[in-house]
Design an enzyme around this catalytic site. Structure first.
Site, PDB file in Angstrom:
ATOM      1  N   PHE A 128       0.814  -1.217   0.000  1.00  0.00           N
ATOM      2  CA  PHE A 128       0.000   0.000   0.000  1.00  0.00           C
ATOM      3  C   PHE A 128       0.849   1.270   0.000  1.00  0.00           C
ATOM      4  O   PHE A 128       0.392   2.337   0.409  1.00  0.00           O
ATOM      5  CB  PHE A 128      -0.995   0.017   1.176  1.00  0.00           C
ATOM      6  N   ARG A 129       2.108   1.123  -0.388  1.00  0.00           N
ATOM      7  CA  ARG A 129       3.042   2.241  -0.469  1.00  0.00           C
ATOM      8  C   ARG A 129       3.268   2.915   0.895  1.00  0.00           C
ATOM      9  O   ARG A 129       3.568   4.107   0.985  1.00  0.00           O
ATOM     10  CB  ARG A 129       2.611   3.250  -1.540  1.00  0.00           C
ATOM     11  N   LEU A 130       3.155   2.117   1.947  1.00  0.00           N
ATOM     12  CA  LEU A 130       3.389   2.623   3.306  1.00  0.00           C
ATOM     13  C   LEU A 130       4.848   2.367   3.674  1.00  0.00           C
ATOM     14  O   LEU A 130       5.173   1.686   4.636  1.00  0.00           O
ATOM     15  CB  LEU A 130       2.435   1.935   4.299  1.00  0.00           C
TER      16      LEU A 130
END
Length: 195
Positions: free
Chosen positions: A173-175
């Site tokens: 989630f591009r975290l």
């Protein structure tokens, strides 16, 4: 001077990249700037890293060599997408030439064909046709026939002395996780950055 934490983290990640089967784990993007402020990027190979910094080798008379001489601030970026969720390591800092002894020692270890190529290539200059280059290769093969190939005066190493390092760890989630290190008068400090 790089601190032990940065060196240990980088070396561990590089070992992980090597073990992953990455065909060129030492490949790094080198970004330089020219006199007009235009940014140039290309891939070069890391040859060593220690507390002084990171080293690579090239033709001093190339476009990159001219840019390094005129503007000795550079950025390096490693990207290993095969490990974990992908990892980037970025270094920024000052660059300067390595001493002759280090450049000579590395050049002596290169394959003979690469040594001849260092003499034959007028890197970044216009080449009228491939035959011209092949003639230059043949010329230097004749010149060094039966003896060791010495290092050309226009070829050698550079050392990047970082003052900023970032470890970027990819996540779903591009975290992503980003750890930034900066050199100051009292040594290195680090902080987390938002992804």
């Amino acid at each position: 001077m790089l601190n032990a934490e940065i060196l240990d983290t980088f070396r561990s990640l590089l070992d992980e990249a090597r073990a992953s089967g990455d065909p060129e784990p030492t490949a790094m993007t080198l970004s330089t700037s020219d006199g007009q402020g235009r940014i140039h990027s290309r891939i070069v190979l890391l040859k060593s890293i220690d507390e002084r910094g990171l080293s690579f080798f090239t033709n001093y008379d190339s476009a990159k060599g001219e840019q390094l001489a005129a503007h000795p601030q550079v950025a390096l970026c490693f990207h290993w997408k095969q490990i974990r969720e992908g990892i980037q390591v970025r270094f920024e800092g000052r660059v300067g030439k390595l001493g002759d002894a280090e450049s000579d020692a590395y050049f002596a270890k290169r394959p003979r064909g690469s040594q001849i190529g260092a003499w034959a290539s007028k890197q970044s200059q216009t080449l009228p046709d491939r035959a011209t280059f092949e003639e230059r290769v043949a010329r230097y093969e004749r010149e060094f026939a039966g003896r060791d190939v010495t290092r050309p005066p226009h070829w050698g190493g550079y050392l990047v002395e970082p003052d900023r390092v970032e470890f970027w760890y990819g996540a779903t989630f591009r975290l992503h996780e980003r750890v930034n290190y900066e050199a100051g008068t009292d040594g290195w400090t680090n902080r987390l950055l938002y992804p």
